[in-house]
Design a protein around this motif. Structure first.
Motif, PDB file in Angstrom:
ATOM      1  N   GLY A 159       0.798  -1.219   0.000  1.00 54.11           N
ATOM      2  CA  GLY A 159       0.000   0.000   0.000  1.00 54.11           C
ATOM      3  C   GLY A 159       0.829   1.267   0.000  1.00 54.11           C
ATOM      4  O   GLY A 159       0.325   2.344   0.343  1.00 54.11           O
ATOM      5  N   ALA A 160       2.110   1.160  -0.408  1.00 51.49           N
ATOM      6  CA  ALA A 160       2.983   2.344  -0.439  1.00 51.49           C
ATOM      7  C   ALA A 160       2.385   3.417  -1.334  1.00 51.49           C
ATOM      8  O   ALA A 160       1.759   3.129  -2.358  1.00 51.49           O
ATOM      9  CB  ALA A 160       4.374   1.957  -0.938  1.00 51.49           C
ATOM     10  N   ALA A 161       2.590   4.670  -0.952  1.00 51.10           N
ATOM     11  CA  ALA A 161       2.068   5.794  -1.733  1.00 51.10           C
ATOM     12  C   ALA A 161       2.853   5.940  -3.036  1.00 51.10           C
ATOM     13  O   ALA A 161       3.933   5.381  -3.206  1.00 51.10           O
ATOM     14  CB  ALA A 161       2.170   7.076  -0.918  1.00 51.10           C
ATOM     15  N   ASP A 162       2.303   6.713  -3.941  1.00 46.47           N
ATOM     16  CA  ASP A 162       2.995   6.970  -5.206  1.00 46.47           C
ATOM     17  C   ASP A 162       4.271   7.770  -4.984  1.00 46.47           C
ATOM     18  O   ASP A 162       5.284   7.537  -5.653  1.00 46.47           O
ATOM     19  CB  ASP A 162       2.065   7.744  -6.155  1.00 46.47           C
ATOM     20  CG  ASP A 162       0.835   6.945  -6.527  1.00 46.47           C
ATOM     21  OD1 ASP A 162       0.987   5.820  -7.031  1.00 46.47           O
ATOM     22  OD2 ASP A 162      -0.282   7.452  -6.288  1.00 46.47           O
ATOM     23  N   PRO A 174      -2.049   6.204 -14.062  1.00 45.24           N
ATOM     24  CA  PRO A 174      -2.514   5.752 -15.376  1.00 45.24           C
ATOM     25  C   PRO A 174      -3.947   5.217 -15.375  1.00 45.24           C
ATOM     26  O   PRO A 174      -4.642   5.287 -16.396  1.00 45.24           O
ATOM     27  CB  PRO A 174      -1.514   4.645 -15.734  1.00 45.24           C
ATOM     28  CG  PRO A 174      -0.263   5.047 -15.028  1.00 45.24           C
ATOM     29  CD  PRO A 174      -0.729   5.634 -13.722  1.00 45.24           C
ATOM     30  N   ASP A 175      -4.418   4.715 -14.211  1.00 41.00           N
ATOM     31  CA  ASP A 175      -5.790   4.202 -14.139  1.00 41.00           C
ATOM     32  C   ASP A 175      -6.816   5.302 -13.892  1.00 41.00           C
ATOM     33  O   ASP A 175      -8.010   5.039 -13.752  1.00 41.00           O
ATOM     34  CB  ASP A 175      -5.912   3.120 -13.069  1.00 41.00           C
ATOM     35  CG  ASP A 175      -5.573   3.627 -11.656  1.00 41.00           C
ATOM     36  OD1 ASP A 175      -5.396   4.849 -11.487  1.00 41.00           O
ATOM     37  OD2 ASP A 175      -5.482   2.798 -10.729  1.00 41.00           O
ATOM     38  N   LEU A 231       4.901   8.081 -13.155  1.00 40.06           N
ATOM     39  CA  LEU A 231       3.854   7.080 -12.928  1.00 40.06           C
ATOM     40  C   LEU A 231       3.478   6.359 -14.225  1.00 40.06           C
ATOM     41  O   LEU A 231       3.133   5.181 -14.211  1.00 40.06           O
ATOM     42  CB  LEU A 231       2.609   7.747 -12.330  1.00 40.06           C
ATOM     43  CG  LEU A 231       2.757   8.344 -10.935  1.00 40.06           C
ATOM     44  CD1 LEU A 231       1.432   8.952 -10.475  1.00 40.06           C
ATOM     45  CD2 LEU A 231       3.233   7.299  -9.928  1.00 40.06           C
ATOM     46  N   ALA A 232       3.576   7.083 -15.338  1.00 38.71           N
ATOM     47  CA  ALA A 232       3.214   6.502 -16.630  1.00 38.71           C
ATOM     48  C   ALA A 232       4.283   5.546 -17.150  1.00 38.71           C
ATOM     49  O   ALA A 232       3.974   4.632 -17.928  1.00 38.71           O
ATOM     50  CB  ALA A 232       2.972   7.618 -17.648  1.00 38.71           C
ATOM     51  N   ASP A 233       5.525   5.743 -16.741  1.00 35.78           N
ATOM     52  CA  ASP A 233       6.626   4.917 -17.254  1.00 35.78           C
ATOM     53  C   ASP A 233       7.525   4.448 -16.116  1.00 35.78           C
ATOM     54  O   ASP A 233       8.678   4.878 -15.994  1.00 35.78           O
ATOM     55  CB  ASP A 233       7.435   5.717 -18.277  1.00 35.78           C
ATOM     56  CG  ASP A 233       8.531   4.892 -18.955  1.00 35.78           C
ATOM     57  OD1 ASP A 233       8.495   3.642 -18.828  1.00 35.78           O
ATOM     58  OD2 ASP A 233       9.421   5.500 -19.583  1.00 35.78           O
ATOM     59  N   PRO A 234       7.036   3.547 -15.259  1.00 37.88           N
ATOM     60  CA  PRO A 234       7.858   3.089 -14.131  1.00 37.88           C
ATOM     61  C   PRO A 234       9.128   2.354 -14.570  1.00 37.88           C
ATOM     62  O   PRO A 234      10.148   2.439 -13.897  1.00 37.88           O
ATOM     63  CB  PRO A 234       6.919   2.178 -13.350  1.00 37.88           C
ATOM     64  CG  PRO A 234       5.845   1.795 -14.323  1.00 37.88           C
ATOM     65  CD  PRO A 234       5.696   2.953 -15.244  1.00 37.88           C
TER      66      PRO A 234
END
Length: 377
Positions: free
Chosen positions: A197-200, A226-227, A335-338
């Motif tokens: 559950g780590a934050a972004d 992305p979602d 976030l879009a390209d981890p």
């Protein structure tokens, strides 16, 4: 000096923050190399935290931890303490006097007058660079700096940024100078695994405007995963702008997406997020950027101070300080390209492992101690 075994006295004022961490790491590393080290600190900075830090250093500071009065600005002690440091250096048969910060550098170099044997080194750590040239206190400190260069074997800058700033305010050093970056301990390069559950994103630092906390939360309010779900953030630290930050979070309607966890150890907090953000408006050479990268977190940061030196081959990804649009775009992109963020993180990590370790820092400083005219490692 017996062979290459040195007797070293480190001089600083308050044993807190990044400056003390540097001195403590250097003391331990030099002791491990067979040198005898003592430490001089301010007798007036003796709260529970500082006493604990000094006790932890006692085993490696075999020449003792000595307390002398060191006022933050000018005071009566400034007329006596340099003589006390000089007497201590003579009693301990010191080979190397190393002053850290404005006051530590002041005392170490004044103590060297009349002592032809000891070499004297100075690391500003910001210190005198924080005194503006358009104020009387700044002009006085800067004049003292120029006068003391003749008693300085070498000035050691922790970043090229600090060297450049020093030269602009005070003038190019007339003595030997070298840039030797601060370093991390081996255990700090152990990867940190994110908790469930780590934050972004995660922020570690003082909660004050200078650390860029307000552009950060405004940028967060514009970022989605992305979602399509809104991104979230853990913020660790405390400071004078906490109440204003909480009010701003409420205004932006994202209070439930930002978790304030107070002051905690950095590595503990790194596990609470998948990406680190250091949005500072001003810095010198912040440990938190190195620490986050060494913990294997992708890092978003601003182009201030010496952060570009830490980022090395990835410095093109740094963003302008205070630019909310650029910050929100960088957060969206990561976030879009981890996978891309991980590749950049590994490139940055290799750069930090090569030049930002305690071992490299101590080896370079030791080499200067032994021969101030020899180029730094």
């Amino acid at each position: 000096m017996a062979g290459d075994s040195l007797r070293i006295l480190q001089v600083l004022r308050a044993p807190v923050g990044g400056l003390f961490r540097h001195v403590a790491d250097l003391t331990r590393a030099l002791a491990a190399k067979g040198h005898s080290v003592g430490v001089v600190v301010d007798s007036m900075a003796n709260d529970a935290q500082t006493e604990g830090l000094l006790r932890a250093l006692e085993a490696d500071a075999v020449l003792g931890i000595h307390r002398l009065p060191m006022p933050r600005l000018f005071g009566r002690a400034d007329l006596k303490t340099p003589f006390a440091v000089s007497a201590l250096a003579q009693k301990l048969k010191i080979d190397i006097l190393h002053g850290h910060g404005a006051k530590g550098g002041f005392y170490a170099r004044l103590a060297a007058y009349g002592r032809g044997k000891a070499k004297v080194f100075y690391t500003p750590h910001g210190g005198v660079l924080h005194f503006p040239a358009d104020k009387a206190s700044g002009r006085l400190f800067h004049r003292i700096e120029r006068l003391l260069m003749s008693k300085t074997s070498a000035i050691i800058f922790e970043s090229r940024y600090a060297e450049k700033t020093y030269s602009a305010l005070i003038g190019a050093p007339t003595c030997r100078s070298a840039v030797i970056h601060n370093g991390l301990r081996p255990e700090e390069f152990v990867p940190v695994e994110p908790v469930q559950g780590a934050a972004d994103f995660v922020f570690v630092g003082e909660l004050r405007d200078l650390k860029g906390i307000f552009p950060l939360v405004e940028a967060l309010s514009r970022v989605s995963r992305p979602d399509g779900l809104p991104a979230d953030l853990v913020m660790a630290g405390d400071g004078p702008d906490r109440a204003a930050l909480e009010a701003r979070l409420a205004e932006l309607g994202i209070a439930e997406k930002v978790k304030l966890v107070g002051s905690r150890p950095a590595r503990e907090v790194f596990a609470m997020g998948r990406n680190a953000v250091v949005p500072s408006l001003a810095e010198s050479l912040p440990y938190v950027v190195m620490e986050a990268a060494a913990a294997r977190l992708p890092v978003i940061s601003t182009q201030v101070g010496g952060i570009g030196e830490i980022f090395g081959p990835t410095a093109d990804s740094l963003i302008p300080a205070g630019n909310v649009e650029a910050l929100s775009q960088a957060m969206t992109n990561i976030l879009a390209d981890p996978a891309g963020a991980q590749r950049e993180m590994l490139t940055r990590l290799a750069h930090i492992e090569a030049g930002f370790s305690v071992a490299h820092m101590a080896q370079s400083i030791e080499a200067l101690y032994l021969d101030p005219q020899k180029p730094a490692v």
